[in-house]
Design a protein around this motif. Structure first.
Motif, mmCIF file in Angstrom:
data_model
loop_
_atom_site.group_PDB
_atom_site.id
_atom_site.type_symbol
_atom_site.label_atom_id
_atom_site.label_comp_id
_atom_site.label_asym_id
_atom_site.label_seq_id
_atom_site.Cartn_x
_atom_site.Cartn_y
_atom_site.Cartn_z
ATOM 1 N N GLY A 238 -19.566 0.636 -1.865
ATOM 2 C CA GLY A 238 -20.658 -0.343 -1.889
ATOM 3 C C GLY A 238 -20.289 -1.614 -2.634
ATOM 4 N N THR A 239 -19.039 -1.757 -3.043
ATOM 5 C CA THR A 239 -18.662 -2.921 -3.854
ATOM 6 C C THR A 239 -18.072 -4.043 -2.990
ATOM 7 N N ALA A 240 -18.170 -5.266 -3.526
ATOM 8 C CA ALA A 240 -17.522 -6.412 -2.877
ATOM 9 C C ALA A 240 -16.000 -6.196 -2.891
ATOM 10 N N ASP A 241 -15.519 -5.534 -3.931
ATOM 11 C CA ASP A 241 -14.076 -5.295 -4.021
ATOM 12 C C ASP A 241 -13.579 -4.408 -2.868
ATOM 13 N N GLN A 242 -14.409 -3.460 -2.432
ATOM 14 C CA GLN A 242 -13.999 -2.614 -1.296
ATOM 15 C C GLN A 242 -13.840 -3.469 -0.051
ATOM 16 N N LYS A 243 -14.811 -4.376 0.168
ATOM 17 C CA LYS A 243 -14.727 -5.261 1.357
ATOM 18 C C LYS A 243 -13.456 -6.109 1.259
ATOM 19 N N GLU A 244 -13.223 -6.645 0.060
ATOM 20 C CA GLU A 244 -12.068 -7.525 -0.146
ATOM 21 C C GLU A 244 -10.754 -6.748 -0.013
ATOM 22 N N GLY A 245 -10.685 -5.578 -0.613
ATOM 23 C CA GLY A 245 -9.436 -4.801 -0.589
ATOM 24 C C GLY A 245 -9.047 -4.426 0.829
ATOM 25 N N VAL A 246 -10.031 -3.978 1.613
ATOM 26 C CA VAL A 246 -9.746 -3.562 2.989
ATOM 27 C C VAL A 246 -9.411 -4.789 3.846
ATOM 28 N N ALA A 247 -10.196 -5.869 3.661
ATOM 29 C CA ALA A 247 -9.939 -7.096 4.445
ATOM 30 C C ALA A 247 -8.538 -7.635 4.141
ATOM 31 N N ALA A 248 -8.178 -7.646 2.850
ATOM 32 C CA ALA A 248 -6.867 -8.181 2.472
ATOM 33 C C ALA A 248 -5.744 -7.369 3.112
ATOM 34 N N PHE A 249 -5.907 -6.044 3.145
ATOM 35 C CA PHE A 249 -4.869 -5.211 3.775
ATOM 36 C C PHE A 249 -4.744 -5.560 5.251
ATOM 37 N N GLU A 251 -5.618 -8.232 6.779
ATOM 38 C CA GLU A 251 -5.170 -9.616 6.997
ATOM 39 C C GLU A 251 -3.796 -9.876 6.393
ATOM 40 N N LYS A 252 -3.171 -8.819 5.884
ATOM 41 C CA LYS A 252 -1.813 -8.890 5.294
ATOM 42 C C LYS A 252 -1.714 -9.956 4.211
ATOM 43 N N ARG A 253 -2.664 -9.922 3.274
ATOM 44 C CA ARG A 253 -2.629 -10.845 2.133
ATOM 45 C C ARG A 253 -2.972 -10.061 0.868
ATOM 46 N N LYS A 254 -2.795 -10.740 -0.266
ATOM 47 C CA LYS A 254 -3.144 -10.085 -1.538
ATOM 48 C C LYS A 254 -4.640 -10.171 -1.775
ATOM 49 N N PRO A 255 -5.250 -9.106 -2.252
ATOM 50 C CA PRO A 255 -6.694 -9.180 -2.513
ATOM 51 C C PRO A 255 -7.013 -10.065 -3.712
#
Ligand code: COA
Length: 260
Positions: A238-249, A251-255
């Protein structure tokens, strides 16, 4: 904040807390206990601190135990308070919301060993010595040693170390699973700092929830621990970090963590 018995320094994403009574081999007295607690007060809300490193001043001792001079005058009543004060600090370390790494640079005896057992991770210098020598003083460990050592290394090893009071070197401590790594003295703080920097790259809420779930594994029966894990896993999703961590992976970038 001014300290008398510890040094509090920030280095990169670590708070390095050094017990600083080298003339007494960094023995824990009431001031050290209180100041270590205050150091945690500083580290806890500080967004720049991803992990706390606890070490001892000098090359000889991490912490050579509770201050034996203070133990001499304890009565049945004051001894219980003495034990509970130390236990409260070490319980706080064990349940701290950020990882606490013991960088064991020498003797870790009695309360010093108990301090190391309370930390989440232990890195040891090659020359460090571990032991619970309380029986030599006619007492037993009082800062959680009987409970944490049995959980860390098993009942038989805890019984051997506590009942014989014999000291072990870093290699033996590693063989028993009591320390995560053994490094040269000069590499001790750099290794702990490297670990802190590695932790700082990860999602801070995930790190915090993981520590909480791991703690449940030693406190609760496995079925109960599984329920806690599922709840904390759900919370992490439920965290913004989960959205960011998965999106970054994907999109092949650093979270870029928000800690939210
Ligand atoms: N509490 C209070 N003072 C301590 C201490 C402790 N736990 N451990 C060491 N010190 C003090 C010594 O009394 C000495 O002080 P002094 O110079 O004013 O006399 C100083 O630290 C240096 O210690 P010393 O014993 O001279 O060093 P050493 O190299 O000969 O021995 C140890 C090192 C660690 C083997 C020895 O200090 C020791 O056995 N300490 C006690 C360990 C212990 O039983 N801890 C559990 C306590 S519950």
């Amino acid at each position: 904040m001014e300290f008398k018995t510890i040094i509090y320094q920030k280095a990169g994403h670590a708070a390095v807390v050094t017990v600083n009574r080298p003339n007494k081999l960094n023995a824990l007295d009431a001031d050290v206990i209180q100041e270590l607690d205050s150091a945690l007060d500083l580290a806890e809300p500080d967004k720049d601190v991803a992990a706390v490193i606890i070490t001892g001043a000098g090359d000889k001792a991490f912490v050579a135990g509770a201050d034996i001079a203070r133990i001499r005058d304890l009565t049945v009543i004051t001894a219980k308070d003495f034990s509970e004060r130390g236990q409260a600090l070490f319980n706080r370390i064990e349940k701290f919301k950020k990882p606490v790494i013991a960088a064991v640079n020498g003797y870790a005896l009695g309360g010093g060993a108990e301090l190391a057992w309370a930390c989440h991770i232990r890195i040891s210098s090659r020359g460090a010595i571990f032991g619970q020598p309380e029986v030599n003083l006619g007492i037993i460990p009082g800062y959680g040693g009987t409970q944490r050592l049995a959980r860390l290394a098993g009942r038989g090893i805890a019984a051997e170390l506590i009942i014989t009071g014999e000291q072990i070197d870093a290699t033996r401590a590693y063989e028993l699973g009591l320390v995560n790594r053994v490094v040269e003295q000069a590499e001790l703080i750099p290794t702990a700092q490297k670990m802190a920097e590695s932790i700082a790259q990860r999602g801070p809420i995930a790190v915090r929830l993981a520590l909480q779930a791991i703690d449940a594994s030693v406190q609760l029966p496995q079925d109960e621990g599984m329920k806690i894990e599922a709840q904390l896993f759900a919370l992490s999703c439920g965290t913004a970090d989960q959205k960011e961590g998965v999106a970054a992976f994907l999109e092949k970038r650093k979270p870029v963590w928000k800690g939210a």
